[in-house]
Design a protein around this motif. Structure first.
Motif, short mmCIF file in Angstrom:
data_model
loop_
_atom_site.label_atom_id
_atom_site.label_comp_id
_atom_site.label_asym_id
_atom_site.label_seq_id
_atom_site.Cartn_x
_atom_site.Cartn_y
_atom_site.Cartn_z
N THR A 173 0.84 -1.21 0.00
CA THR A 173 0.00 0.00 0.00
C THR A 173 0.86 1.25 0.00
O THR A 173 0.60 2.21 -0.74
N CYS A 174 1.91 1.24 0.80
CA CYS A 174 2.82 2.40 0.88
C CYS A 174 3.64 2.56 -0.39
O CYS A 174 3.93 3.68 -0.83
N ARG A 175 4.04 1.44 -1.01
CA ARG A 175 4.77 1.52 -2.28
C ARG A 175 3.91 2.22 -3.33
O ARG A 175 4.41 3.04 -4.11
N ASP A 176 2.62 1.88 -3.32
CA ASP A 176 1.72 2.46 -4.31
C ASP A 176 1.41 3.92 -4.01
O ASP A 176 1.53 4.79 -4.88
N SER A 177 1.02 4.21 -2.79
CA SER A 177 0.60 5.58 -2.44
C SER A 177 1.76 6.57 -2.51
O SER A 177 1.55 7.75 -2.82
N SER A 178 2.98 6.10 -2.26
CA SER A 178 4.14 7.00 -2.30
C SER A 178 4.65 7.24 -3.72
O SER A 178 5.45 8.14 -3.96
N GLY A 179 4.18 6.42 -4.65
CA GLY A 179 4.67 6.52 -6.02
C GLY A 179 6.00 5.81 -6.23
O GLY A 179 6.60 5.91 -7.31
N TRP A 180 6.46 5.05 -5.22
CA TRP A 180 7.77 4.41 -5.32
C TRP A 180 7.81 3.36 -6.42
O TRP A 180 8.76 3.31 -7.21
N THR A 181 6.78 2.52 -6.53
CA THR A 181 6.79 1.45 -7.54
C THR A 181 6.88 2.03 -8.94
O THR A 181 7.69 1.59 -9.76
N LYS A 182 6.07 3.06 -9.22
CA LYS A 182 6.11 3.67 -10.55
C LYS A 182 7.45 4.35 -10.81
O LYS A 182 8.01 4.24 -11.91
N ALA A 183 7.98 5.03 -9.80
CA ALA A 183 9.27 5.72 -9.97
C ALA A 183 10.38 4.71 -10.25
O ALA A 183 11.23 4.92 -11.13
N TYR A 184 10.37 3.60 -9.52
CA TYR A 184 11.41 2.58 -9.70
C TYR A 184 11.25 1.93 -11.08
O TYR A 184 12.24 1.69 -11.78
N TYR A 185 10.00 1.65 -11.48
CA TYR A 185 9.74 1.04 -12.78
C TYR A 185 10.26 1.93 -13.90
O TYR A 185 10.95 1.48 -14.82
#
Length: 340
Positions: free
Chosen positions: A285-297
């Motif tokens: 949930t935190c990966r998604d809400s923080s935008g981390w997953t998209k930024a890393y991708y």
């Protein structure tokens, strides 16, 4: 990225003859001489051939040039030949049957990068136990059975090596490992700094605040970073009860940690616990809400584009080799049906 080390290690019999046959080729080896010191490749038409972005399946520019699936397929094809060859001398070598179709090798949640693309859906279903590696799910019991047969059957080891050497006269499966290691080295050279990308770091800081607010004392600064650990940390796993603490005293007399902890006849994949799933869902949930997953991708995508542009000519040749080896491996499997 840095993958968490395996928690337990077990003794194996005839490492060369057994482990080399049923374990995937991995790690970073020295690339072939033909891949070293070459001039930059032509980039004409390369960008237009990139796949469409798909973060849900972690699709990456290097996927079609990766031999990750092929390495597994090559090992399986060689095993099928070994079973046939050994049977001619009266030996039993019960290799488990594996699927060979692309859909099975990349079934949810697997991806060609083997990247832990944790989503809430994956977290709820698997916690942190999801296997992202391409290929069939490994069965530790099969490995144990083969080792026991090898240890209790005089002459099998020698015959197996002879069968393997004969097979490799007409099937150069080692080329799959060369491709895998070489593309992996190129990718690592471009992606090792992805965690330090400014957008990724900013998102990671937001993720850290989010996971802390959820009640977890996380010692690392990002879900996947460059500190040598990734989520879940060993500390959290021990605290929440889904990782066993390290031994206070290691066995003596040649034993290894884990030898007496799991019955090989009943061993299986680790199952997630409620506490682990709760942590994984909070993490996802935190990966998604923080935008981390998209930024890393996006950062990894851009890094892999640079690899494709830099090594376009070599990758074109590798792709042809992958296609040829895949066809040959599948034919070998078809010509050597299971005997058990």
């Amino acid at each position: 990225m840095t993958r968490t080390a395996t928690k337990h290690h077990r003794r194996t019999f005839t490492v060369l003859a057994v482990a080399a046959l049923i374990a995937p080729i991995a790690g970073c080896a020295t690339p072939p001489a033909s891949a070293i010191g070459q001039k930059p490749a032509s980039t004409a038409g390369v960008v237009s051939d990139l796949p469409e972005k798909d973060i849900t399946r972690w699709v990456m520019p290097l996927d079609e040039y990766s031999a990750a699936s092929l390495v597994r397929l090559v090992n399986y094809a060689e095993n099928r030949r070994m079973e046939t060859c050994l049977s001619k001398d009266g030996f039993s070598w019960p290799i488990p049957v594996e699927p060979t179709d692309d859909a099975s090798y990349l079934a949810f949640p697997k991806n060609m990068s083997a990247f832990p693309e944790l989503t809430v859906e994956i977290a709820r279903q698997y916690g942190y136990t999801a296997n992202y590696m391409p290929g069939p799910e490994p069965d530790p019991r099969s490995f144990e059975r083969l080792n026991r047969i090898g240890a209790s059957t005089p002459g099998l080891d020698t015959t197996l090596l002879a069968c393997r050497d004969e097979s490799r006269k007409t099937f150069d499966g080692g080329k799959a490992g060369d491709i895998f290691n070489t593309t992996g080295m190129w990718m690592y050279e471009e992606t090792e700094k992805v965690p330090q990308d400014l957008v990724v770091k900013k998102a990671a800081a937001t993720w850290k605040r989010c996971i802390t607010a959820a009640g977890y004392d996380v010692s690392i600064s990002a879900p996947v970073g460059d500190e040598g650990e990734q989520m879940p940390t060993q500390k959290l796993g021990i605290e929440l009860g889904f990782y066993a603490p390290p031994p206070t005293k290691f066995p003596t007399g040649g034993g290894t940690y884990g030898d007496t902890e799991v019955d090989p006849d009943t061993a299986g994949p680790r199952k997630s616990t409620p506490a682990e799933i709760e942590l994984a869902v909070a993490d996802a949930t935190c990966r998604d809400s923080s935008g981390w997953t998209k930024a890393y991708y996006d950062a990894q995508w851009n890094a892999e584009v640079r690899v494709v542009l830099k090594h376009a000519d070599q990758l074109k040749k590798m792709k042809a080799d992958i296609e040829s080896l895949t066809a040959q491996a599948r034919q070998i499997i078809a010509d050597n049906p299971p005997l058990h």
